[in-house]
Design a protein around this motif. Structure first.
Motif, mmCIF file in Angstrom:
data_model
loop_
_atom_site.group_PDB
_atom_site.id
_atom_site.type_symbol
_atom_site.label_atom_id
_atom_site.label_comp_id
_atom_site.label_asym_id
_atom_site.label_seq_id
_atom_site.Cartn_x
_atom_site.Cartn_y
_atom_site.Cartn_z
ATOM 1 N N ALA A 74 45.653 29.378 33.563
ATOM 2 C CA ALA A 74 44.828 29.311 34.719
ATOM 3 C C ALA A 74 43.618 30.031 33.242
ATOM 4 C CB ALA A 74 44.340 30.440 35.473
ATOM 5 N N ALA A 75 44.365 31.473 32.692
ATOM 6 C CA ALA A 75 43.731 31.678 30.814
ATOM 7 C C ALA A 75 43.946 31.170 30.412
ATOM 8 C CB ALA A 75 44.963 32.989 30.767
ATOM 9 N N LEU A 76 44.697 29.409 30.063
ATOM 10 C CA LEU A 76 44.503 28.978 28.728
ATOM 11 C C LEU A 76 43.294 28.021 29.048
ATOM 12 C CD1 LEU A 76 44.461 27.066 26.717
ATOM 13 C CD2 LEU A 76 46.684 26.040 27.764
ATOM 14 N N ALA A 99 35.479 27.466 33.957
ATOM 15 C CA ALA A 99 36.198 28.564 34.101
ATOM 16 C C ALA A 99 35.443 29.118 34.748
ATOM 17 C CB ALA A 99 37.499 28.817 33.004
ATOM 18 N N ALA A 100 34.809 29.768 33.920
ATOM 19 C CA ALA A 100 34.397 31.612 34.784
ATOM 20 C C ALA A 100 34.382 31.531 36.307
ATOM 21 C CB ALA A 100 33.115 31.948 34.713
ATOM 22 N N THR A 101 33.585 29.963 36.683
ATOM 23 C CA THR A 101 33.330 29.709 37.689
ATOM 24 C C THR A 101 34.066 29.018 39.614
ATOM 25 O OG1 THR A 101 32.029 27.879 37.431
ATOM 26 C CG2 THR A 101 31.079 29.967 38.006
ATOM 27 N N ALA A 102 35.495 28.325 38.608
ATOM 28 C CA ALA A 102 36.134 27.991 38.943
ATOM 29 C C ALA A 102 37.870 29.349 39.876
ATOM 30 C CB ALA A 102 37.311 26.821 38.152
ATOM 31 N N SER A 103 38.451 28.768 40.851
ATOM 32 C CA SER A 103 39.570 28.967 41.330
ATOM 33 C C SER A 103 40.311 29.010 40.056
ATOM 34 C CB SER A 103 40.040 29.121 42.895
ATOM 35 O OG SER A 103 40.966 27.350 42.636
ATOM 36 N N VAL A 104 41.145 30.045 40.043
ATOM 37 C CA VAL A 104 42.830 29.549 40.153
ATOM 38 C C VAL A 104 43.904 28.874 39.758
ATOM 39 C CG1 VAL A 104 44.782 30.900 39.123
ATOM 40 C CG2 VAL A 104 43.176 32.461 39.577
ATOM 41 N N ASP A 110 36.575 39.065 46.426
ATOM 42 C CA ASP A 110 37.407 37.654 45.707
ATOM 43 C C ASP A 110 37.217 37.480 44.898
ATOM 44 O OD1 ASP A 110 38.666 38.117 48.156
ATOM 45 O OD2 ASP A 110 38.702 35.939 48.509
ATOM 46 N N THR A 111 35.678 37.629 44.299
ATOM 47 C CA THR A 111 35.713 36.433 42.859
ATOM 48 C C THR A 111 35.642 37.640 41.611
ATOM 49 O OG1 THR A 111 33.157 37.795 43.671
ATOM 50 C CG2 THR A 111 33.577 35.975 44.642
ATOM 51 N N ASP A 112 35.850 38.807 41.467
ATOM 52 C CA ASP A 112 36.355 39.198 40.938
ATOM 53 C C ASP A 112 38.325 39.568 40.087
ATOM 54 O OD1 ASP A 112 37.162 42.231 39.006
ATOM 55 O OD2 ASP A 112 36.162 43.420 40.512
ATOM 56 N N PRO A 113 37.107 38.991 38.396
ATOM 57 C CA PRO A 113 38.618 38.756 37.725
ATOM 58 C C PRO A 113 39.619 39.869 37.481
ATOM 59 C CG PRO A 113 36.210 39.078 36.358
ATOM 60 C CD PRO A 113 35.868 38.888 38.256
ATOM 61 N N LEU A 114 39.174 40.692 37.976
ATOM 62 C CA LEU A 114 40.642 41.667 37.636
ATOM 63 C C LEU A 114 41.574 41.579 39.039
ATOM 64 C CD1 LEU A 114 40.822 44.052 36.741
ATOM 65 C CD2 LEU A 114 39.928 45.538 37.946
ATOM 66 N N TRP A 115 41.330 40.658 40.428
ATOM 67 C CA TRP A 115 42.470 40.195 40.956
ATOM 68 C C TRP A 115 43.411 39.977 40.573
ATOM 69 C CZ3 TRP A 115 44.336 41.978 45.017
ATOM 70 C CH2 TRP A 115 43.098 42.227 46.016
ATOM 71 N N GLU A 116 43.377 39.008 39.832
ATOM 72 C CA GLU A 116 44.495 38.147 38.846
ATOM 73 C C GLU A 116 45.395 39.255 37.611
ATOM 74 O OE1 GLU A 116 45.421 34.960 39.534
ATOM 75 O OE2 GLU A 116 43.993 34.936 41.187
ATOM 76 N N ASP A 117 44.653 39.698 36.992
ATOM 77 C CA ASP A 117 45.080 40.893 36.561
ATOM 78 C C ASP A 117 46.070 41.985 36.833
ATOM 79 O OD1 ASP A 117 43.549 39.866 33.989
ATOM 80 O OD2 ASP A 117 42.587 41.518 33.835
ATOM 81 N N LEU A 118 45.703 41.899 38.273
ATOM 82 C CA LEU A 118 46.877 42.968 39.190
ATOM 83 C C LEU A 118 47.455 42.868 39.594
ATOM 84 C CD1 LEU A 118 42.862 44.869 40.482
ATOM 85 C CD2 LEU A 118 44.681 45.795 38.056
ATOM 86 N N LEU A 119 46.825 41.517 40.199
ATOM 87 C CA LEU A 119 48.074 41.251 41.247
ATOM 88 C C LEU A 119 49.282 40.550 40.911
ATOM 89 C CD1 LEU A 119 46.502 37.426 42.644
ATOM 90 C CD2 LEU A 119 47.125 39.385 44.019
ATOM 91 N N PRO A 120 50.041 40.833 39.906
ATOM 92 C CA PRO A 120 51.258 40.898 38.793
ATOM 93 C C PRO A 120 51.506 42.530 39.662
ATOM 94 C CG PRO A 120 50.507 39.335 37.076
ATOM 95 C CD PRO A 120 49.176 40.221 38.335
ATOM 96 N N SER A 161 45.840 43.462 50.842
ATOM 97 C CA SER A 161 44.600 43.153 50.667
ATOM 98 C C SER A 161 44.655 41.662 48.961
ATOM 99 C CB SER A 161 44.075 44.312 50.117
ATOM 100 O OG SER A 161 43.272 45.646 51.056
ATOM 101 N N ALA A 162 45.785 42.165 48.753
ATOM 102 C CA ALA A 162 45.998 41.376 47.734
ATOM 103 C C ALA A 162 47.130 39.917 48.467
ATOM 104 C CB ALA A 162 47.420 41.986 46.833
ATOM 105 N N ALA A 163 47.481 40.218 49.262
ATOM 106 C CA ALA A 163 47.674 38.568 49.932
ATOM 107 C C ALA A 163 47.045 38.194 51.286
ATOM 108 C CB ALA A 163 49.192 39.735 51.030
ATOM 109 N N GLN A 164 45.953 38.952 51.270
ATOM 110 C CA GLN A 164 44.724 38.354 51.867
ATOM 111 C C GLN A 164 44.026 37.845 50.746
ATOM 112 O OE1 GLN A 164 46.244 38.290 55.197
ATOM 113 N NE2 GLN A 164 44.437 37.776 55.501
ATOM 114 N N TYR A 165 43.596 38.145 49.494
ATOM 115 C CA TYR A 165 43.129 37.263 48.462
ATOM 116 C C TYR A 165 43.966 35.615 47.647
ATOM 117 C CZ TYR A 165 42.085 36.309 43.850
ATOM 118 O OH TYR A 165 41.614 35.676 42.470
ATOM 119 N N LEU A 166 45.346 35.895 48.375
ATOM 120 C CA LEU A 166 46.052 35.051 48.170
ATOM 121 C C LEU A 166 45.367 33.373 48.880
ATOM 122 C CD1 LEU A 166 49.328 36.353 46.355
ATOM 123 C CD2 LEU A 166 47.351 34.715 45.122
ATOM 124 N N TYR A 167 45.789 34.446 49.725
ATOM 125 C CA TYR A 167 45.809 33.596 51.483
ATOM 126 C C TYR A 167 43.968 32.427 51.461
ATOM 127 C CZ TYR A 167 44.779 32.203 56.625
ATOM 128 O OH TYR A 167 44.438 31.701 56.782
#
Length: 733
Positions: free
Chosen positions: A75-77, A86-91, A346-356, A381-387
């Protein structure tokens, strides 16, 4: 600083270019480097990429410790190549776009760093044959079906001395004296020529100015004589003890940060995540600078994130000393960091940096660690974001940790604990692991009935979930009565058009359809769709699900004139509302392909099946039940097109996976076995077809009954195959 490894670098280049076609996976240019922690695998891969970067159209580094991180890396690629879209698309959409881009632009290099499970790469290697794949892993086994391996050993003595002298004496220093080289050789030998140990020792020597001889005497003997060689964890622990003492004198806050980072994911730790431990940016920068000076961390290219070596994390986590409240050192700080980090939207891009990092804290919970309600909320909260992203199958470690915290903190039957248990069962179900999902659902339902009462809304939800799991497992004898009971209770307690009532009605219709009772299924589907359109709207995800199901029922009844337009409309709506790779969109696409095939429109069916299978492998995994169904459907389309050479191997692979994942008598397994028998029959291989038909008939009689339509079909197929054999025998005689 890169020294030695000239032969390994040359061998790697040769294997990725000249000899790549000899790879076990038969994918050009696949290579895996494995070795113990701290051996220099990632350094070698990075140096290869740097040395040969002009040979490639694109070089991209992916942290590959889990499938989730691989998807995030792809997704980062996409974000790098096409930021406006990509800014408006899901992971998942970004990852799918990246794979498509790589398929159309050959000549690239993908580096998969720290692969824990080699099978995680199989899909990517198969889908992306037009470039080179270089993986690093501490795992030496499991690569035989994925890629040839190159075991990486310790540095040779001369290279180890060179590295140690350069690091200890500094880049401005002239050639070391003979005495310094002798001292460096002795120290390097005692450190086992382990690159990570040499780097950390060299950083300490340079920062403190202590001599090589004095450091060696201070460090003491670190060889593990009992094991007959170097023990990397013990070696790093000895070095770390002296290094950490020096860092603490220089900057105590740096030690606090390092202890906390030991519990996070090793790579891509955002500075913003660490901020609560050093609110002043200047203080945070100074603390990180001290750690970097002693080679305890590495900066990213933009210096907005840092990394800690996994071996250093292991040593830090397993120290005998503990912090306050029974927590290991740094553990409580790590939990506080993830508690403060969860974004609100959910739209905050920081989520993907924090999840790992949230997942890493969840997975590294020490035994008997104190429970924290706030930490459980962070996991949830993290699980619900992924859900909400359609990635519920990836929430298992988070939901497992949350349930453990709630059980310890609130008790086994607290409503929040019951909800958490139900959510974990749902995650297992989403991952296709019904053997673990069903017992959890059964436990949750029994506890809901006991604590909340028989008709409480949460009890009704739990009962519906259990019935659905039975349905997915092919156990319709338990699913249908449970659905019928739940629907009657929902109508009485919640009302005829309550969303939960509509969900149960939809599920019951699906169970009737699975049982071959279309006379009850279709009217119930039509009623539910009309009610959902009225209550939820025409494009609500649950309305879309209902429309998918009704179209499938029309198709099952042979009414393709109503089925195909409804499938096409629904797919367009799913793509618009949910995104291109959402599991529900994939279901809609799979069903439309099936409808095209039923209409003998194979020119549209086969490409759509192929696309859906590739996407399901990426999003859901290689052996998820939906992926298996998609693989079975594609094989069926190949069979319908007369392409037996592609159909039969695909059926055989799918059947083996179904037997392993779903069980020997699951409806999906029976359907695949029946289809394989049909393919053998079409190929004239009746000696293989007839035993399969006999097995299927016995199983379908037992599971579905003697008069079920599928049982009758199997009996007819077996009789036909036997007649053909008899006729051949008569003709021969």
């Amino acid at each position: 600083m890169f020294v030695g490894r000239g032969e390994e670098l040359a061998a790697l280049h040769r294997l990725l270019t000249v000899e790549g076609e000899a790879a076990v996976t038969q994918v050009t240019g696949v290579r895996a480097i494995h070795g113990l922690g701290g051996i220099g695998k990632s350094t070698l891969a990075l140096h290869y990429a740097h040395t040969y970067r002009r040979n490639y159209t694109l070089v991209w580094w992916i942290n590959a410790a889990s499938t989730e991180q691989i998807v995030t890396g792809l997704a980062a690629l996409a974000m790098s190549l096409c930021p406006q879209w990509a800014a408006t698309a899901s992971v998942q959409e970004r990852a799918a776009w990246a794979i498509l881009w790589l398929q159309w632009h050959p000549g690239w290099l993908l580096l998969f760093d720290n692969v824990e499970d080699p099978s995680d790469l199989r899909h990517y290697l198969g889908a992306l044959p037009e470039g080179h794949h270089l993986a690093t892993s501490r795992t030496a086994t499991g690569w035989h079906a994925v890629a040839p391996t190159m075991p990486l050993g310790l540095l040779d003595a001369e290279a180890a001395v060179e590295l140690l002298c350069k690091l200890a004496l500094g880049p401005e220093e002239h050639s070391p004296t003979p005495q310094q080289r002798q001292d460096a050789a002795i120290l390097a030998a005692e450190l086992g020529c382990l690159p990570l140990a040499l780097e950390q020792a060299g950083a300490y020597l340079f920062e403190t100015g202590i001599s090589l001889a004095d450091y060696r005497r201070m460090l003491g003997q670190v060889m593990d004589t009992a094991a007959g060689g170097i023990n990397p964890e013990r070696t790093i622990a000895r070095i770390w003890h002296h290094t950490l003492t020096a860092i603490e004198v220089r900057n105590p806050r740096a030690v606090t940060l390092l202890n906390a980072m030991a519990w996070l994911a090793p790579d891509g730790i955002p500075r913003s995540l660490l901020a609560p431990l050093a609110p002043d940016p200047l203080a945070l920068g100074e603390a990180l600078g001290a750690l970097h000076a002693y080679n305890m961390i590495a900066y990213s290219a933009d210096r907005q994130s840092v990394s800690v070596h996994r071996l250093v994390q292991t040593v830090l986590r397993h120290r005998p000393t503990t912090g306050t409240g029974g927590y290991p050192l740094g553990r409580q700080d790590a939990e506080h960091l993830i508690q403060h980090a969860s974004p609100n939207q959910d739209t905050d891009p920081l989520w993907e940096d924090l999840l790992p990092h949230i997942v890493a804290v969840a997975e590294s919970t020490p035994p008997h660690s104190p429970a924290s309600a706030d930490t459980a909320v962070a996991y949830r909260s993290a699980a619900q974001y992924l859900y909400r992203q359609g990635r519920d199958a990836h929430t298992i470690p988070l939901r497992t940790a949350a349930l453990t915290q709630y059980e310890q903190n609130l008790g086994d039957t607290h409503p929040q604990t019951l909800t958490s248990r139900n959510n974990l069962a749902g995650a297992y179900q989403a991952a296709g692991d019904l053997k673990r999902a069903i017992p959890l659902y059964e436990t949750a339902l029994a506890q809901c009935e006991q604590v909340l009462g028989d008709t409480h809304p949460d009890t009704l939800t739990s009962r519906n979930n259990l019935a659905h799991a039975y349905h997915l497992a092919g156990d319709l004898k338990r699913a249908i009565p449970l659905y019928e009971t739940t629907l009657a209770q929902c109508e009485q307690v919640l009302g005829d058009t309550h969303p939960d009532t509509l969900t149960t009605r939809n599920n019951l219709a699906g169970a009737y359809q699975a049982a071959g009772d279309l006379k009850r299924a279709i009217p119930l589907h039509e009623t539910t769709l009309a009610q959902r359109e009225q209550v939820l709207g025409h494009t609500h995800p649950q309305t879309l699900t209902c429309r998918i199901n009704l179209a499938g029922a029309y198709r099952a009844a042979g009414d393709l004139k109503r089925a195909i337009p409804l499938h096409e409309t629904t797919l367009a709506q799913c793509e618009q509302v949910l995104g291109d790779t959402h599991p529900q969109t994939l279901t809609s696409r799979n069903n439309l392909a099936g409808a095209y095939r039923a209409a003998d429109d194979l020119k549209r069916a086969i490409p759509l099946h192929e696309t859906t299978l590739a996407q399901r492998e990426q999003v859901l995994g290689d052996t998820h039940p939906d992926t298996l169904a998609s693989r079975n459907n594609l094989a069926g389309a190949y069979l319908a097109a007369g392409e037996l050479k592609r159909a039969i191997p695909l059926y055989e692979t799918t059947l083996a996976q179904c037997e392993e994942v779903l069980g020997d008598t699951h409806p999906g397994t029976l359907a695949t076995r029946n289809n394989l028998a049909g393919a053998y029959r079409a190929a004239g291989e009746l000696k293989r077809a007839i035993p399969l038909y006999e097995t299927i008939l016995a199983q379908r009689e037992q599971v579905l009954g003697h008069t079920h339509p599928r049982t009758l079909t199997t009996r007819n197929n077996l009789a036909h195959a036997r007649r053909v054999v008899q006729q051949r025998g008569t003709a021969t005689s």
